[in-house]
Design an enzyme around this catalytic site. Structure first.
Site, PDB file in Angstrom:
ATOM      1  N   SER A   1       0.855  -1.139  -0.066  1.00 21.07           N
ATOM      2  CA  SER A   1       0.029   0.003  -0.025  1.00 21.07           C
ATOM      3  C   SER A   1       0.837   1.225  -0.049  1.00 21.07           C
ATOM      4  CB  SER A   1      -0.914   0.096   1.255  1.00 21.07           C
ATOM      5  OG  SER A   1      -1.581   1.318   1.504  1.00 21.07           O
TER       6      SER A   1
ATOM      7  N   TYR B   1      -2.474  -0.094   9.968  1.00 26.70           N
ATOM      8  CA  TYR B   1      -2.583  -0.832   8.767  1.00 26.70           C
ATOM      9  C   TYR B   1      -1.153  -0.875   7.804  1.00 26.70           C
ATOM     10  CZ  TYR B   1      -3.961  -1.194   3.851  1.00 26.70           C
ATOM     11  OH  TYR B   1      -4.283  -1.493   2.607  1.00 26.70           O
TER      12      TYR B   1
END
Length: 352
Positions: free
Chosen positions: A128, A153
């Site tokens: 990501s 995350y």
């Protein structure tokens, strides 16, 4: 090729399965159909794929179940693994951190162990743009360090890159990490901004713009993500003979391990993004401007030179066109007219 796609009922996963089947690959999917959001959307994605290319094997397995993952690998013997399964979401990680431990860390470890014991030609996994965290140097380059994540995350995604590197080094697993930048398009997740914004606009409910709408995001249309994955399948990384231990390059390694950015290269302020959404929906938003939230990155912008150099491709679909396609899908899926001639009548057709 014989390809295993995890997260096959997810947003990126379903599009990926469709493309691979159309390209003539044999695909086995894996998904746990959890309730992070309505599983009906996941089932509808699978049906959408099947309506176009027919049935495909789809195992209902949680990546945290090591024995089930091992059994699946032993049965399917995939040549390529594309790991798109993960617990997503920055804000959700503030309240539900254990979900990220189970899926993103334990689950990914089980994938690596299965690739170790059932050798594969290429492991491709989703990382990501969130890993860049507090890095303010844009455009983000894979050669930059990613040592300051701003959310759990993001930390789990960086951990995935490090875990993959260790297995590439120890067991020779060719692994490629893909740092996705703000993916959007038809069949997206309902916790992502396109559906949240579209629903708020249609309902006339307050639409919260954090950082007063001044965030910049490098939006990447789903088809560009899938094209990148499809091209990288046949480009497994190799040992880099020029890798310098004294001046290590963060994007490559002496191991068969590589990192790529996949982004649109054209960051847009959220307020401008919202204006395009309003244009395509034919309605104005009821905007509520709010300060910056914890865990949010201010700006993202991808440097995709490595992707273009190695595959000859870079993301091409402009945001205006991408949002037009998204809105067409959104109105079709939720049974809304385009343009919205009657807000009240539209809401009666189907509850959002």
């Amino acid at each position: 090729m014989n390809i295993l796609v995890t997260g096959a009922a997810g947003f990126i996963g379903a599009h990926c399965v469709l493309r691979l089947l159309r390209d003539g690959h044999r695909v086995c999917g894996l998904d746990n159909f959890n309730d992070y959001y309505d599983p009906q959307l996941k089932r509808d994605r699978v049906r959408w794929v099947q309506d176009q290319v027919g049935e495909f094997p789809l195992a209902t397995i949680d990546l945290a179940d090591a024995a089930a993952v091992e059994h699946l690998f032993a049965r399917e013997q995939p040549q390529v693994v594309i790991n798109l399964a993960a617990q997503a979401g920055v804000r959700y990680s503030l309240d539900n951190p254990k979900a990220y431990l189970d899926s993103n860390l334990c689950g990914f470890l089980n994938i690596l162990e299965a690739c170790r014991h059932h050798p594969v030609e290429h492991l491709i996994y989703a990382s990501s743009s969130s890993v860049y965290g507090a890095n303010q140097h844009t455009p983000y380059s894979t050669h930059d360090g990613v040592n300051h994540p701003l959310s759990l995350y993001a930390a789990t995604k960086k951990a995935n890159e490090l875990m993959a590197h260790s297995y590439s080094h120890l067991f020779g697993i060719p692994s490629t990490g893909l740092r996705f930048f703000t993916v959007y398009g038809p069949w997206g997740r309902p916790d992502m901004s396109p559906i949240r914004f579209a629903k708020a606009i249609i309902e006339g409910s307050p639409l919260k713009l954090f950082n007063y709408g001044q965030h910049q995001r490098d939006f990447t249309y789903i088809d560009d993500i899938i094209e990148s994955i499809a091209r990288l399948i046949d480009h497994p990384p190799h040992l880099s003979p020029n890798w310098d231990r004294e001046q290590p390059d963060a994007s490559s390694s002496m191991a068969p391990w590589r990192i790529y950015n996949i982004g649109g290269e054209h960051p847009v302020e959220l307020k401008d993004y919202l204006a395009l959404m309003e244009k395509h929906l034919g309605r104005k938003a009821n905007v509520e401007l709010l300060p910056l939230q914890p865990g949010d990155v201010l700006n993202t912008c991808a440097d995709v030179h490595e992707l273009e150099d190695d595959t000859g491709f870079h993301p091409r679909i402009e945001l205006d066109e991408g949002l037009r396609r998204f809105v067409a899908w959104f109105c079709d899926y939720y049974l809304l007219p385009i343009p919205l001639a009657s807000h009240a009548a539209a809401l009666k057709r189907r509850s959002l």
